[in-house]
Design an enzyme around this catalytic site. Sequence first.
Site, PDB file in Angstrom:
ATOM      1  N   LYS A  92      54.258-101.207   3.961  1.00 56.31           N
ATOM      2  CA  LYS A  92      55.488-101.848   3.485  1.00 56.31           C
ATOM      3  C   LYS A  92      55.102-102.707   2.273  1.00 56.31           C
ATOM      4  CE  LYS A  92      57.413-105.595   3.704  1.00 56.31           C
ATOM      5  NZ  LYS A  92      57.854-105.684   2.281  1.00 56.31           N
ATOM      6  N   GLU A 101      44.761-111.827   3.676  1.00 51.35           N
ATOM      7  CA  GLU A 101      44.287-112.189   2.327  1.00 51.35           C
ATOM      8  C   GLU A 101      45.396-113.048   1.726  1.00 51.35           C
ATOM      9  OE1 GLU A 101      41.468-111.624   0.922  1.00 51.35           O
ATOM     10  OE2 GLU A 101      40.604-109.767   1.688  1.00 51.35           O
ATOM     11  N   CYS A 148      45.673-114.640  -6.998  1.00 49.47           N
ATOM     12  CA  CYS A 148      45.261-115.475  -5.868  1.00 49.47           C
ATOM     13  C   CYS A 148      43.944-116.185  -6.170  1.00 49.47           C
ATOM     14  CB  CYS A 148      45.122-114.618  -4.622  1.00 49.47           C
ATOM     15  SG  CYS A 148      44.098-113.173  -4.909  1.00 49.47           S
ATOM     16  N   GLU A 191      49.479-124.017  -4.595  1.00 48.73           N
ATOM     17  CA  GLU A 191      49.319-122.815  -5.417  1.00 48.73           C
ATOM     18  C   GLU A 191      50.586-122.623  -6.252  1.00 48.73           C
ATOM     19  OE1 GLU A 191      49.621-118.870  -3.604  1.00 48.73           O
ATOM     20  OE2 GLU A 191      47.776-118.314  -4.644  1.00 48.73           O
TER      21      GLU A 191
HETATM   22  P1  NAD Z   1      54.852-113.065  -0.012  1.00 49.67           P
HETATM   23  O1  NAD Z   1      54.094-113.661   1.113  1.00 49.67           O
HETATM   24  O2  NAD Z   1      56.175-113.613  -0.358  1.00 49.67           O
HETATM   25  O3  NAD Z   1      55.090-111.508   0.249  1.00 49.67           O
HETATM   26  C1  NAD Z   1      54.018-110.614   0.482  1.00 49.67           C
HETATM   27  C2  NAD Z   1      54.512-109.460   1.330  1.00 49.67           C
HETATM   28  O4  NAD Z   1      54.836-109.948   2.628  1.00 49.67           O
HETATM   29  C3  NAD Z   1      55.773-108.784   0.821  1.00 49.67           C
HETATM   30  O5  NAD Z   1      55.681-107.409   1.094  1.00 49.67           O
HETATM   31  C4  NAD Z   1      56.869-109.431   1.656  1.00 49.67           C
HETATM   32  O6  NAD Z   1      58.013-108.623   1.775  1.00 49.67           O
HETATM   33  C5  NAD Z   1      56.158-109.597   2.979  1.00 49.67           C
HETATM   34  N1  NAD Z   1      56.618-110.701   3.841  1.00 49.67           N
HETATM   35  C6  NAD Z   1      57.038-111.927   3.467  1.00 49.67           C
HETATM   36  N2  NAD Z   1      57.308-112.675   4.561  1.00 49.67           N
HETATM   37  C7  NAD Z   1      57.013-111.906   5.641  1.00 49.67           C
HETATM   38  C8  NAD Z   1      57.086-112.105   7.060  1.00 49.67           C
HETATM   39  N3  NAD Z   1      57.491-113.265   7.586  1.00 49.67           N
HETATM   40  N4  NAD Z   1      56.728-111.093   7.879  1.00 49.67           N
HETATM   41  C9  NAD Z   1      56.292-109.925   7.371  1.00 49.67           C
HETATM   42  N5  NAD Z   1      56.219-109.666   6.044  1.00 49.67           N
HETATM   43  C10 NAD Z   1      56.562-110.655   5.186  1.00 49.67           C
HETATM   44  O7  NAD Z   1      53.862-113.095  -1.268  1.00 49.67           O
HETATM   45  P2  NAD Z   1      54.136-112.588  -2.751  1.00 49.67           P
HETATM   46  O8  NAD Z   1      55.011-113.563  -3.453  1.00 49.67           O
HETATM   47  O9  NAD Z   1      54.551-111.159  -2.711  1.00 49.67           O
HETATM   48  O10 NAD Z   1      52.652-112.640  -3.349  1.00 49.67           O
HETATM   49  C11 NAD Z   1      52.066-113.778  -3.854  1.00 49.67           C
HETATM   50  C12 NAD Z   1      51.113-114.390  -2.827  1.00 49.67           C
HETATM   51  O11 NAD Z   1      50.131-113.442  -2.449  1.00 49.67           O
HETATM   52  C13 NAD Z   1      50.348-115.563  -3.401  1.00 49.67           C
HETATM   53  O12 NAD Z   1      50.286-116.597  -2.460  1.00 49.67           O
HETATM   54  C14 NAD Z   1      48.956-114.992  -3.643  1.00 49.67           C
HETATM   55  O13 NAD Z   1      47.927-115.941  -3.666  1.00 49.67           O
HETATM   56  C15 NAD Z   1      48.833-114.037  -2.511  1.00 49.67           C
HETATM   57  N6  NAD Z   1      47.813-113.030  -2.813  1.00 49.67           N
HETATM   58  C16 NAD Z   1      46.617-113.076  -2.146  1.00 49.67           C
HETATM   59  C17 NAD Z   1      45.616-112.156  -2.448  1.00 49.67           C
HETATM   60  C18 NAD Z   1      44.289-112.148  -1.752  1.00 49.67           C
HETATM   61  O14 NAD Z   1      43.612-111.120  -1.777  1.00 49.67           O
HETATM   62  N7  NAD Z   1      43.861-113.231  -1.137  1.00 49.67           N
HETATM   63  C19 NAD Z   1      45.852-111.196  -3.423  1.00 49.67           C
HETATM   64  C20 NAD Z   1      47.077-111.195  -4.073  1.00 49.67           C
HETATM   65  C21 NAD Z   1      48.064-112.110  -3.746  1.00 49.67           C
END
Ligand code: NAD
Length: 482
Positions: free
Chosen positions: A174, A249, A282, A382
């Site tokens: 997803k 992650e 990230c 962040e």
């Molecule tokens: P997000 O958490 O809003 O969404 C990420 C994914 O999770 C999306 O597919 C979203 O639809 C889904 N999602 C959101 N809430 C959920 C829930 N309660 N249950 C299940 N699925 C859920 O993050 P974003 O805005 O898409 O991405 C940015 C974030 O990702 C930043 O915090 C960044 O640091 C992090 N990130 C981490 C890494 C790493 O490898 N550590 C890499 C890239 C991004």
Amino acid sequence: MRELREFYIDGQWVKSASAGRHVLIDPSTEEESGAVALGAADDVDAAVSAAASAFTAWASCELGERVAAVKRLRHVYAQRLEDMARAISQEMGAPIELARQRQAPAALRQMDNYLAAIEGFSFERMLGLHAPNDRILMEPIGVVGMITPWNWPMSQIALKVVPALLVGCTMVLKPSEYAPFSSALLAEIIDEANIPAGVFNLVHGDGMTAGTRLVEHPDVAMISFTGSTGAGAEIVRRAADTFKRVGLELGGKGANVIFADADADAVARGVTSCFINSGQNCNAPTRMLVERSVYDEAVEKARQAARSIEVGPSNLAGSQMGPVVSARQYERVQSYIEQGIAEGARLVAGGSGRPAGFNRGFFVQPTVFADVTNDMTIAREEIFGPVLSIMAFDDEDEAVAIANDTPYGLTNYVQSADGARRNRMAKRLQSGMVEMNGQPRAAGSPFGGVGHSGLAREGGVWGLEEFLVVKSISGWDGDARS
Ligand code: NAD
């Protein structure tokens, strides 16, 4: 305007069971660029059922078959690289050259790295010479639910899909509702690469509905999640009732510790790596810690480096910085910049509002704050935008104390000509990764954090082991053929 109405389930494109849709906005123009169906629980259930049915055959086939499948996938992906770069650029606003040179090929690099890691990887291991009849088997965990963000969409998806394929897991992906074009294309590529039906399934959707169903589904053995720290915590809570393994992650707030003996390019390099991908990384080094004797000089260098960054729309060729992904992200970054000013940080480049010459698009000024203290909001949270915070330190102990004073722990950075000091710093910094003197970590090294940055390790042999379960056996007949 492109509308994605179908999901890839059991080797077929099937219509969504739900009427919900997410409208995509081009981050450079603020015009509608497409829409994607938001999957319902029934869609997720169908995908999990396909993955569960495909599991036994995929897990028990010869490793060579799975390796050959990933090689076919790599071949088709390489042929569609330009399409992938365009899809990524369109959906999340990366400038087209960044998408061509970094975003889209990142998946090829992950495939190469995992194909190298699987060579010589042992799924059946001796416990030790003291126990000739014991064996350790490394077995695929089962159906994996993969939930991914939009900022490096293909890199993050490849870091999960490729090792899961290699070790024999089946999966339901997803992706982020903000980045559906690239994963729809990946499903086409997987189909063309003749990966058996049901092994890889794609359901588009949002976190609350499709994401939650995947997390709570009893037939999903593991959730591999990349995204925000808040969503990660919610997923752990929801996954508890079905005792899933959860790989996380999450976000970061990396420190870049620059000593007085650092090379002359260290500051400019730190600014570039903070602002690449419009600061939406990230592992961005968003807190620049500078030894006091070179502090003023470093602030001036950072100001110049930020001012030299050109901002421009994603479809222009060039090395410009593009917009941030969405109106919501734009507002969020603006509010952090305003908070930085209100809390007394010294603005040395950029600031609130769009860059001069822009009256639309989610463009943010490359922004540098000096004289930041580690208790300010911009140093603690962040931001996920092009905002750098600079602060001074007097000695190594203070640098370590400031760097470690954060709930996050993804990547920290050190710049110094003194090798012994670099090694000391690498040991004392609390993070999953430490990068020093601008040298990138090599192919096959593990990616992952500690604390609020997560629990997973992706890449290399560690990335393969994420999807394996250890089985410990006694009474094994080493001479028998099974
Ligand atoms: P997000 O958490 O809003 O969404 C990420 C994914 O999770 C999306 O597919 C979203 O639809 C889904 N999602 C959101 N809430 C959920 C829930 N309660 N249950 C299940 N699925 C859920 O993050 P974003 O805005 O898409 O991405 C940015 C974030 O990702 C930043 O915090 C960044 O640091 C992090 N990130 C981490 C890494 C790493 O490898 N550590 C890499 C890239 C991004």
